[in-house]
Design an enzyme around this catalytic site. Structure first.
Site, PDB file in Angstrom:
ATOM      1  N   LEU A  99      86.171  -4.039 -47.727  1.00  0.00           N
ATOM      2  CA  LEU A  99      85.830  -5.427 -47.445  1.00  0.00           C
ATOM      3  C   LEU A  99      84.764  -5.519 -46.534  1.00  0.00           C
ATOM      4  O   LEU A  99      84.567  -4.494 -45.424  1.00  0.00           O
ATOM      5  CB  LEU A  99      86.919  -6.327 -46.873  1.00  0.00           C
ATOM      6  CG  LEU A  99      88.253  -6.120 -48.036  1.00  0.00           C
ATOM      7  CD1 LEU A  99      89.244  -7.329 -47.339  1.00  0.00           C
ATOM      8  CD2 LEU A  99      87.837  -6.535 -49.277  1.00  0.00           C
ATOM      9  N   GLY A 144      89.420  -1.444 -49.171  1.00  0.00           N
ATOM     10  CA  GLY A 144      89.000  -2.445 -50.208  1.00  0.00           C
ATOM     11  C   GLY A 144      88.602  -1.672 -51.474  1.00  0.00           C
ATOM     12  O   GLY A 144      88.522  -1.983 -52.457  1.00  0.00           O
ATOM     13  N   ASN A 168      92.865   2.701 -45.168  1.00  0.00           N
ATOM     14  CA  ASN A 168      92.802   2.884 -43.810  1.00  0.00           C
ATOM     15  C   ASN A 168      92.705   1.595 -43.167  1.00  0.00           C
ATOM     16  O   ASN A 168      92.347   1.487 -41.744  1.00  0.00           O
ATOM     17  CB  ASN A 168      91.568   3.866 -43.598  1.00  0.00           C
ATOM     18  CG  ASN A 168      90.366   3.133 -43.934  1.00  0.00           C
ATOM     19  OD1 ASN A 168      90.155   2.405 -44.834  1.00  0.00           O
ATOM     20  ND2 ASN A 168      89.312   3.014 -42.875  1.00  0.00           N
ATOM     21  N   GLU A 169      92.757   0.408 -43.617  1.00  0.00           N
ATOM     22  CA  GLU A 169      92.394  -0.841 -43.175  1.00  0.00           C
ATOM     23  C   GLU A 169      93.390  -1.205 -41.863  1.00  0.00           C
ATOM     24  O   GLU A 169      92.778  -1.757 -41.063  1.00  0.00           O
ATOM     25  CB  GLU A 169      92.309  -1.986 -44.075  1.00  0.00           C
ATOM     26  CG  GLU A 169      93.702  -2.475 -44.529  1.00  0.00           C
ATOM     27  CD  GLU A 169      94.166  -1.792 -45.938  1.00  0.00           C
ATOM     28  OE1 GLU A 169      93.504  -0.784 -46.069  1.00  0.00           O
ATOM     29  OE2 GLU A 169      95.267  -1.804 -46.395  1.00  0.00           O
TER      30      GLU A 169
HETATM   31  C1  LIG Z   1      97.321  -4.817 -55.411  1.00  0.00           C
HETATM   32  C2  LIG Z   1      98.126  -5.236 -54.398  1.00  0.00           C
HETATM   33  C3  LIG Z   1      97.306  -5.368 -53.190  1.00  0.00           C
HETATM   34  C4  LIG Z   1      97.959  -4.613 -52.150  1.00  0.00           C
HETATM   35  C5  LIG Z   1      97.043  -4.372 -50.561  1.00  0.00           C
HETATM   36  C6  LIG Z   1      96.220  -3.211 -50.793  1.00  0.00           C
HETATM   37  C7  LIG Z   1      95.355  -3.014 -49.791  1.00  0.00           C
HETATM   38  C8  LIG Z   1      94.818  -3.861 -48.778  1.00  0.00           C
HETATM   39  C9  LIG Z   1      93.710  -4.568 -49.419  1.00  0.00           C
HETATM   40  C10 LIG Z   1      92.627  -4.882 -48.631  1.00  0.00           C
HETATM   41  C11 LIG Z   1      92.329  -4.645 -47.272  1.00  0.00           C
HETATM   42  C12 LIG Z   1      91.182  -4.231 -47.135  1.00  0.00           C
HETATM   43  C13 LIG Z   1      90.462  -4.133 -46.068  1.00  0.00           C
HETATM   44  C14 LIG Z   1      89.040  -3.462 -45.819  1.00  0.00           C
HETATM   45  O1  LIG Z   1      88.510  -3.146 -46.824  1.00  0.00           O
HETATM   46  S1  LIG Z   1      88.571  -3.554 -44.180  1.00  0.00           S
HETATM   47  C15 LIG Z   1      87.062  -2.335 -44.409  1.00  0.00           C
HETATM   48  C16 LIG Z   1      87.431  -0.868 -44.152  1.00  0.00           C
HETATM   49  N1  LIG Z   1      86.441  -0.287 -44.504  1.00  0.00           N
HETATM   50  C17 LIG Z   1      86.029   0.556 -43.522  1.00  0.00           C
HETATM   51  O2  LIG Z   1      86.607   0.997 -42.494  1.00  0.00           O
HETATM   52  C18 LIG Z   1      84.763   1.573 -43.829  1.00  0.00           C
HETATM   53  C19 LIG Z   1      84.151   1.965 -42.968  1.00  0.00           C
HETATM   54  N2  LIG Z   1      82.887   2.557 -43.019  1.00  0.00           N
HETATM   55  C20 LIG Z   1      82.740   4.043 -43.232  1.00  0.00           C
HETATM   56  O3  LIG Z   1      83.875   4.623 -43.255  1.00  0.00           O
HETATM   57  C21 LIG Z   1      81.113   4.411 -43.748  1.00  0.00           C
HETATM   58  O4  LIG Z   1      80.625   3.481 -43.266  1.00  0.00           O
HETATM   59  C22 LIG Z   1      81.176   5.041 -45.185  1.00  0.00           C
HETATM   60  C23 LIG Z   1      81.676   3.877 -46.129  1.00  0.00           C
HETATM   61  C24 LIG Z   1      82.239   6.071 -45.107  1.00  0.00           C
HETATM   62  C25 LIG Z   1      79.852   5.090 -45.361  1.00  0.00           C
HETATM   63  O5  LIG Z   1      79.513   6.163 -44.488  1.00  0.00           O
HETATM   64  P1  LIG Z   1      77.748   6.317 -44.130  1.00  0.00           P
HETATM   65  O6  LIG Z   1      77.729   7.311 -43.145  1.00  0.00           O
HETATM   66  O7  LIG Z   1      77.180   6.679 -45.591  1.00  0.00           O
HETATM   67  O8  LIG Z   1      77.190   4.979 -43.637  1.00  0.00           O
HETATM   68  P2  LIG Z   1      77.405   4.421 -42.086  1.00  0.00           P
HETATM   69  O9  LIG Z   1      78.593   4.501 -41.670  1.00  0.00           O
HETATM   70  O10 LIG Z   1      76.009   4.565 -41.488  1.00  0.00           O
HETATM   71  O11 LIG Z   1      77.272   2.691 -42.644  1.00  0.00           O
HETATM   72  C26 LIG Z   1      76.067   2.145 -43.107  1.00  0.00           C
HETATM   73  C27 LIG Z   1      75.998   0.647 -42.735  1.00  0.00           C
HETATM   74  O12 LIG Z   1      76.925   0.140 -43.385  1.00  0.00           O
HETATM   75  C28 LIG Z   1      77.762  -0.505 -42.532  1.00  0.00           C
HETATM   76  N3  LIG Z   1      79.089  -0.798 -43.078  1.00  0.00           N
HETATM   77  C29 LIG Z   1      79.807   0.292 -43.195  1.00  0.00           C
HETATM   78  N4  LIG Z   1      80.939  -0.127 -43.831  1.00  0.00           N
HETATM   79  C30 LIG Z   1      81.001  -1.497 -43.701  1.00  0.00           C
HETATM   80  C31 LIG Z   1      82.004  -2.445 -44.052  1.00  0.00           C
HETATM   81  N5  LIG Z   1      83.226  -2.337 -44.422  1.00  0.00           N
HETATM   82  N6  LIG Z   1      81.680  -3.625 -43.805  1.00  0.00           N
HETATM   83  C32 LIG Z   1      80.441  -4.060 -43.402  1.00  0.00           C
HETATM   84  N7  LIG Z   1      79.327  -3.116 -43.101  1.00  0.00           N
HETATM   85  C33 LIG Z   1      79.777  -1.954 -43.400  1.00  0.00           C
HETATM   86  C34 LIG Z   1      77.658   0.050 -41.249  1.00  0.00           C
HETATM   87  O13 LIG Z   1      78.059  -0.757 -39.941  1.00  0.00           O
HETATM   88  C35 LIG Z   1      76.094   0.457 -41.273  1.00  0.00           C
HETATM   89  O14 LIG Z   1      75.528  -0.582 -40.845  1.00  0.00           O
HETATM   90  P3  LIG Z   1      74.318  -0.233 -40.033  1.00  0.00           P
HETATM   91  O15 LIG Z   1      73.517  -1.687 -39.663  1.00  0.00           O
HETATM   92  O16 LIG Z   1      74.677   0.383 -38.512  1.00  0.00           O
HETATM   93  O17 LIG Z   1      73.425   0.454 -40.818  1.00  0.00           O
END
Ligand SMILES: CCCCC/C=C\C/C=C\C/C=C/C(=O)SCCNC(=O)CCNC(=O)[C@H](O)C(C)(C)COP(=O)(O)OP(=O)(O)OC[C@H]1O[C@@H](n2cnc3c(N)ncnc32)[C@H](O)[C@@H]1OP(=O)(O)O
Length: 179
Positions: A99, A144, A168-169
């Site tokens: 997300l 997500g 990991n959320e």
């Molecule tokens: C079926 C029944 C349902 C049961 C329920 C089950 C599950 C629950 C459901 C939903 C809950 C979900 C919640 C979420 O998803 S919360 C978000 C969680 N995500 C993360 O924590 C991801 C964090 N990011 C990373 O680990 C890394 O960015 C990556 C994806 C591994 C990529 O790494 P990489 O080194 O390639 O890139 P960067 O880290 O440099 O990132 C680039 C750029 O993107 C921005 N960014 C990364 N992730 C997000 C994000 N999730 N949202 C918005 N922006 C993001 C990051 O900040 C960088 O931005 P910049 O401006 O600095 O360039």
């Protein structure tokens, strides 16, 4: 984007025993973005569509992204020739970062509600699809992103120790609402 010969009309249909979406779809009503974050290629000869997530930098699931994804799944669902859907990423190293946290941080309860409904719509559409759905996970897929792939019938992940997947959320203090 929906690349195939002949544009899909939003017709009602009952072939394949499928319940088709109504012509005016919730996701379409919400969609007012012109940017394309999803590319779809449909191969008529195999009946398989490939949906590529192309939302730089990391395919984070914003409201626009989720809306576009839902619209494309709905369109394919309505095409009786489409039997299979492969979901994959065009972004290097990342399937989906989950997300878009900027959609939740500091937003009003109403806006958060709209966002979580879109998340729910996404997984319901994929989980309830009558197409065979496959997530080709060609990069990291936390939270997500993992949810999205779990709602597919099959998952195949690229064998690379730098790619991670999981729910990991809670580490961010995010708890999915009760569905
Ligand atoms: C079926 C029944 C349902 C049961 C329920 C089950 C599950 C629950 C459901 C939903 C809950 C979900 C919640 C979420 O998803 S919360 C978000 C969680 N995500 C993360 O924590 C991801 C964090 N990011 C990373 O680990 C890394 O960015 C990556 C994806 C591994 C990529 O790494 P990489 O080194 O390639 O890139 P960067 O880290 O440099 O990132 C680039 C750029 O993107 C921005 N960014 C990364 N992730 C997000 C994000 N999730 N949202 C918005 N922006 C993001 C990051 O900040 C960088 O931005 P910049 O401006 O600095 O360039």
């Amino acid at each position: 984007m929906y690349a195939r010969s002949g544009l899909l009309s939003q017709r009602s249909c009952s072939s394949h025993g499928r319940e088709c979406a109504t012509p005016v779809l919730a996701a379409q009503r919400r969609n007012n973005s012109t940017a394309t974050k999803i590319a779809v290629e449909f191969d008529q000869s195999t009946g398989v569509a490939v949906m590529r997530l192309q939302g730089p930098p990391v395919n984070s699931l914003s409201l626009d992204f989720l809306t576009e994804l839902c619209i494309n799944v709905e369109k394919l669902e309505m095409d009786k020739n489409c039997r299979g859907l492969i979901l994959t990423s065009s972004q290097p190293k990342v399937f989906s970062a989950g997300l878009d946290i900027m959609e939740i941080y500091g937003k009003s309860p109403e806006r958060c509600g709209e966002f979580w409904r879109a998340v729910q719509e996404m997984w319901l559409k994929l989980y309830g699809s009558s197409m065979v759905t496959i997530a080709a996970i060609n990069g990291s897929s936390p939270a997500g992103g993992c949810l999205m792939s779990m709602t597919c019938d099959y998952r195949i992940m690229a064998d690379n120790p730098r790619y991670s997947i999981g729910l990991n959320e809670t580490q961010l203090g995010i708890v999915a609402p009760f569905w």
